[in-house]
Scaffold this motif. Structure first.
Motif, short mmCIF file in Angstrom:
data_model
loop_
_atom_site.label_atom_id
_atom_site.label_comp_id
_atom_site.label_asym_id
_atom_site.label_seq_id
_atom_site.Cartn_x
_atom_site.Cartn_y
_atom_site.Cartn_z
N PRO A 192 -21.46 3.04 12.43
CA PRO A 192 -19.71 2.30 12.02
C PRO A 192 -18.12 3.01 12.07
O PRO A 192 -18.26 4.06 11.75
N ARG A 193 -17.68 2.22 11.53
CA ARG A 193 -15.61 2.78 11.91
C ARG A 193 -15.89 2.22 10.34
O ARG A 193 -16.14 2.29 9.17
N ALA A 194 -14.98 4.17 10.09
CA ALA A 194 -14.78 4.37 8.63
C ALA A 194 -13.88 3.22 7.86
O ALA A 194 -13.70 3.18 6.58
N ARG A 195 -12.49 2.15 8.89
CA ARG A 195 -11.59 1.80 7.79
C ARG A 195 -11.29 0.83 9.12
O ARG A 195 -11.60 1.03 9.99
N ILE A 196 -11.22 -0.49 8.78
CA ILE A 196 -10.58 -0.83 9.39
C ILE A 196 -9.33 -1.63 8.45
O ILE A 196 -9.28 -2.22 7.30
N LYS A 197 -8.14 -1.82 8.63
CA LYS A 197 -7.28 -1.90 7.76
C LYS A 197 -6.64 -3.10 7.70
O LYS A 197 -6.81 -4.48 9.24
N ALA B 197 0.70 -0.94 0.20
CA ALA B 197 0.13 0.17 0.12
C ALA B 197 0.79 1.26 -0.14
O ALA B 197 2.12 1.36 0.43
N PRO B 198 0.16 2.10 -0.22
CA PRO B 198 0.82 3.62 -1.01
C PRO B 198 0.95 4.26 0.92
O PRO B 198 0.20 4.00 1.70
N PHE B 199 1.29 5.90 0.74
CA PHE B 199 1.35 6.41 1.41
C PHE B 199 3.00 6.42 2.85
O PHE B 199 2.73 7.17 3.59
N GLY B 200 3.23 5.47 3.33
CA GLY B 200 4.72 5.39 3.49
C GLY B 200 4.59 6.03 5.36
O GLY B 200 3.22 5.41 5.70
N VAL C 132 7.98 -10.99 -9.09
CA VAL C 132 7.85 -9.82 -8.65
C VAL C 132 5.95 -9.51 -8.21
O VAL C 132 5.70 -9.66 -9.36
N GLU C 133 5.25 -9.96 -7.47
CA GLU C 133 3.70 -9.94 -7.28
C GLU C 133 3.84 -8.27 -6.72
O GLU C 133 2.89 -8.24 -5.67
N TYR C 134 3.96 -7.54 -7.64
CA TYR C 134 3.70 -6.36 -7.70
C TYR C 134 2.50 -5.64 -7.32
O TYR C 134 1.23 -5.79 -8.12
N THR C 135 1.87 -4.59 -7.07
CA THR C 135 0.97 -4.17 -6.74
C THR C 135 0.74 -2.50 -7.07
O THR C 135 1.55 -2.49 -7.21
N THR C 136 -0.44 -2.01 -7.86
CA THR C 136 -0.52 -1.16 -8.80
C THR C 136 -1.64 -0.32 -8.04
O THR C 136 -2.50 -0.73 -6.92
N TRP C 137 -1.59 1.21 -8.46
CA TRP C 137 -2.96 2.40 -8.09
C TRP C 137 -3.94 1.35 -8.21
O TRP C 137 -5.29 1.52 -7.10
N GLU C 138 -4.40 0.42 -9.13
CA GLU C 138 -5.74 -0.02 -9.37
C GLU C 138 -5.90 -1.01 -7.72
O GLU C 138 -7.14 -1.08 -7.44
N GLY C 139 -4.54 -1.27 -8.02
CA GLY C 139 -4.91 -2.78 -6.67
C GLY C 139 -4.81 -1.73 -4.92
O GLY C 139 -6.06 -1.96 -4.46
N TRP C 140 -4.39 -0.65 -5.38
CA TRP C 140 -4.89 0.03 -3.66
C TRP C 140 -6.32 0.14 -3.29
O TRP C 140 -6.93 0.29 -2.52
N MET C 141 -6.58 0.43 -5.28
CA MET C 141 -8.06 0.93 -5.21
C MET C 141 -8.71 0.80 -4.08
O MET C 141 -10.01 0.36 -3.21
N ALA C 142 -8.58 -1.50 -5.24
CA ALA C 142 -9.98 -2.00 -4.13
C ALA C 142 -8.84 -2.37 -2.82
O ALA C 142 -10.36 -2.47 -2.52
N LEU C 143 -8.05 -2.43 -2.25
CA LEU C 143 -7.65 -2.59 -0.91
C LEU C 143 -8.40 -1.44 -0.09
O LEU C 143 -8.95 -1.79 0.54
N ASP C 144 -8.62 0.27 -0.55
CA ASP C 144 -9.00 0.83 0.06
C ASP C 144 -10.63 0.43 -0.20
O ASP C 144 -10.99 0.53 1.18
N ALA C 145 -11.11 0.22 -1.28
CA ALA C 145 -12.67 -0.40 -0.86
C ALA C 145 -12.77 -1.14 0.09
O ALA C 145 -13.46 -0.84 0.98
N HIS C 146 -12.08 -2.50 0.06
CA HIS C 146 -12.03 -3.41 0.71
C HIS C 146 -11.77 -2.79 2.63
O HIS C 146 -12.96 -3.72 3.56
N VAL D 68 -1.79 -7.92 -0.05
CA VAL D 68 -1.44 -7.92 -2.05
C VAL D 68 -2.37 -8.87 -2.81
O VAL D 68 -2.59 -9.09 -3.87
N ARG D 69 -3.38 -10.05 -2.11
CA ARG D 69 -4.29 -10.59 -2.63
C ARG D 69 -5.45 -9.76 -3.36
O ARG D 69 -5.83 -10.20 -4.35
N ILE D 70 -6.18 -9.29 -2.50
CA ILE D 70 -6.93 -8.57 -2.48
C ILE D 70 -6.67 -7.29 -3.32
O ILE D 70 -7.56 -6.68 -4.68
N SER D 71 -5.22 -6.83 -3.46
CA SER D 71 -4.68 -5.24 -4.66
C SER D 71 -4.67 -5.98 -5.85
O SER D 71 -5.01 -5.90 -6.97
#
Length: 488
Positions: A462-467, A49-52, A433-447, A475-478
Motif C-alpha cells: 500500500p502507498r502512504a499517500r497520493i496527493k 494546503a500548508p507546508f509550502g 473567499v473559500e479559505y481552508t483551515t487546519w481542520e480542513g487540512w486534516m480532512a485532506l490529509d486523511a483523504h 478546497v472542496r475536500i477541506s
C-alpha cells in the motif's frame, strides 16, 4: 498586583518552514513564556494546503527532507497558530487589510521562480526552468497536469540539490516512484517518458558540487541506471586541489564516489564487459555527470532545442573559474536550468528586483530610501535570497522575531485598530473567499492517505499517500471535511 499582559496580533504570509518557524519563535519567546505578552498568530497561504516548498518543492523520493513536515505539522497542530489557506495576498487580502487587523506582518513567501540563465537560445521550445518541473512532479495545483517528456537526451544545468532532484526523477523508472506520494498524472507522464540519457552539467569541478555524500551515492541506486563519468573531469584536478579535497571529509566522500564510479566504468571497458546498474541488472537509462562545463548557448532548429554548447573551464592558481577556450557541443532535445531560485514581488511591499528579495535590514522591511516600514518583516528566502537549508531558516526567524520584539519593547510597533480575532474571517467571508483551515487540512490529509492505502506500489505494498492535485477538489475536500468557523 501584576499588570495585564500586552497583546500582539501577528499575521504570517506563507506556511512553509520560514513562516511556521517565525510564528513558533515568537510564541516560544521569553516574553510569551513569562506571561508578559499574549500573541494571536494567523498564518495565511495562497495554496489550500500548508507546508509550502516542503510539500511542493522537494523531490517526492526524499523522505528524510519530507520528514520536516512532521515537525511543522506538530507545531501547527497545537492550536495556538491559526492556518488560513487558499487566501491570495494582494487579491483576497491587501497590505491595508493586514495593517487594519494585525500589529505585525511577517512575509515568508520564499523564492518560487527560476533564476535566469542569460545565454542565447534559452527561450527555445524544450528549454525549461527546473522549478516549474519540480512543481509539476510535486503536484502543485497551479501548474499543468501534463509535462512534455518526449526528449531522449536531456540536459540539467546546475550542480545543486534541485539539479540532483530533477536528474534523479528524470532517470528513475516511474514505477520506483510509486513508493512516494506522486499523483497519478505524474506517474502516467513519467511512465510514458522517452528519456534514455540525462546529462548533468556543472561549471566547476566535482569538489565544488553542492551535493551531500548521501545524495551523491543515491544517484546510482535506481534500477536500470548507469552513472557515466568523463575521465577528463577527474584527471583535471590538480595535486593542490586534491590536498584541499582530502582535508574536507564531506568533499572527499563526494569526490571519491565519482572516482569509484569512473574506476568501475574503466575496469568494465578494459575487460570488454557490458555495463550494469548498481544492482547488477541491465542498463536502460544513463546518467552522465559532466564537470568543468560552462553553458554558452542552447542550440536549436525550427524553434526547438537540438543541442547545447559549452566551454570547458578550469580553476586558476587563485581558485577562480576561467574558460579554457575549448568548446564542445552535445545533442539534446530538452534543457532544464537549475541555477537557483528567485523571489517574486508582493503587491505593496518594497522589493529589491536585482536580488529578488524584500528590502530589509535584520528582517525589518525597508523602503527604497532605507527607511524602516513599521510592523512589516521578512523571513526565509524572501528575506535573504534562496541560499541555505532549514537550519538557516530557523536562524533567520530568531533574527526577524528579535527585531519585532525590540520594536514592540521600544514602542515602534503600530497597534492595529481591529482587535477582534474573528474579524479577519468575517472579512474573508464577505469577499466570498473559500479559505481552508487546519481542520480542513486534516480532512485532506486523511483523504490523501486513504487514496494511498487503496493503491499499491510496484512491490504490491500500500502507498502512504497520493496527493490530490486539483485546487477546487482540494478546497472542496477541506471545507466539506471540517466545520467552518461561526461568528456574529
Amino acid at each position: 498586583m501584576s499588570s495585564s499582559p500586552q497583546s500582539l496580533r501577528l499575521a504570517v504570509i506563507g506556511s512553509g518552514p520560514a513562516g511556521v518557524y517565525a510564528a513558533e519563535t515568537l510564541l516560544r519567546s521569553e516574553a510569551v513564556k513569562s506571561g508578559r505578552l499574549e500573541v494571536q498568530a494567523d498564518i495565511f497561504d495562497r495554496l489550500p494546503a500548508p507546508f509550502g516548498l516542503i510539500r511542493y518543492g522537494v523531490a517526492p523520493d526524499h523522505p528524510r527532507i519530507k520528514g520536516i513536515i512532521t515537525a511543522l505539522h506538530r507545531i501547527l497542530g497545537r492550536g495556538d497558530i491559526r492556518f488560513l489557506g487558499h487566501v491570495e495576498f494582494g487579491t483576497d487580502l491587501t497590505i491595508e487589510d493586514l495593517r487594519e487587523h494585525y500589529d505585525a506582518v511577517v512575509f515568508a513567501t520564499g523564492a518560487l521562480k527560476d533564476a535566469d540563465l542569460d545565454i542565447p537560445g534559452i527561450e527555445l521550445d524544450g528549454s525549461y526552468g527546473a522549478a516549474d518541473f519540480v512543481a509539476w512532479y510535486d503536484g502543485n495545483p497551479d501548474y499543468p497536469r501534463t509535462w512534455p517528456l518526449e526528449a531522449e537526451q536531456v540536459a540539467v544545468i546546475g550542480n545543486g540539490n534541485v539539479a540532483l532532484d530533477v536528474a534523479r526523477v528524470l532517470s528513475k523508472s516511474a514505477d520506483e516512484l510509486l513508493r512516494t506520494e506522486i499523483p497519478a498524472n505524474v506517474h502516467e507522464g513519467l511512465a510514458a517518458a522517452r528519456t534514455t540519457d540525462v546529462h548533468v552539467f556543472g561549471r566547476r569541478g566535482p569538489a565544488q558540487a553542492k551535493f551531500s555524500p548521501l545524495e551523491t551515492r543515491e544517484l546510482a541506486h535506481p534500477k536500470g541506471v548507469q552513472v557515466v563519468m568523463d575521465p577528463r573531469d577527474i584527471e583535471q584536478i590538480t595535486e593542490a586541489q586534491w590536498e584541499a579535497i582530502r582535508a574536507d571529509k564531506r568533499t572527499d566522500q563526494v569526490v571519491q564516489t565519482f572516482v569509484n564510479w569512473l574506476e568501475e566504468q574503466q575496469r568494465r571497458e578494459a575487460a570488454g564487459e557490458e555495463p550494469t546498474d548498481h544492482h547488477g541488472g541491465p542498463v536502460t537509462r544513463r546518467l552522465h555527470m559532466h564537470f568543468w562545463h560552462r553553458p554558452v548557448e542552447v542550440l536549436g532548429e525550427d524553434g526547438h532545442v537540438t543541442g547545447m554548447r559549452f566551454e570547458r573551464t578550469r580553476l586558476d592558481e587563485e581558485g577562480r573559474l576561467e574558460g579554457t577556450g575549448e568548446f564542445v557541443d552535445y545533442e539534446l532535445q530538452s534543457v532544464y536550468r537549475a541555477v537557483g531560485y528567485f523571489g517574486s514581488e508582493l503587491p505593496g511591499v518594497p522589493y529589491d528586483a536585482r536580488r529578488g528579495v524584500i528590502s530589509n535590514i535584520a528582517g525589518r522591511v525597508t523602503a527604497a530610501d532605507g527607511s524602516v516600514q513599521p510592523g512589516l518583516y521578512a523571513n526565509g528566502w524572501i528575506k535573504r535570497g534562496p541560499v541555505g537549508l532549514i537550519g538557516a531558516t530557523k536562524s533567520d526567524a530568531i533574527e526577524t522575531v528579535g527585531s519585532l520584539l525590540e520594536d514592540l519593547e521600544s514602542g515602534q510597533l503600530p497597534t492595529a485598530p481591529e482587535r477582534d480575532n474573528d474579524a479577519i474571517v468575517r472579512l474573508l467571508d464577505s469577499r466570498g473567499v473559500e479559505y481552508t483551515t487546519w481542520e480542513g487540512w486534516m480532512a485532506l490529509d486523511a483523504h490523501e492517505k486513504a487514496l494511498g492505502a487503496a493503491a499499491v506500489d510496484a512491490d504490491g505494498q500500500p502507498r502512504a499517500r497520493i496527493k490530490v492535485v486539483d485546487r477546487e477538489e482540494m478546497v472542496r475536500i477541506s471545507r466539506e471535511g471540517a466545520p467552518q468557523p461561526t461568528h456574529a
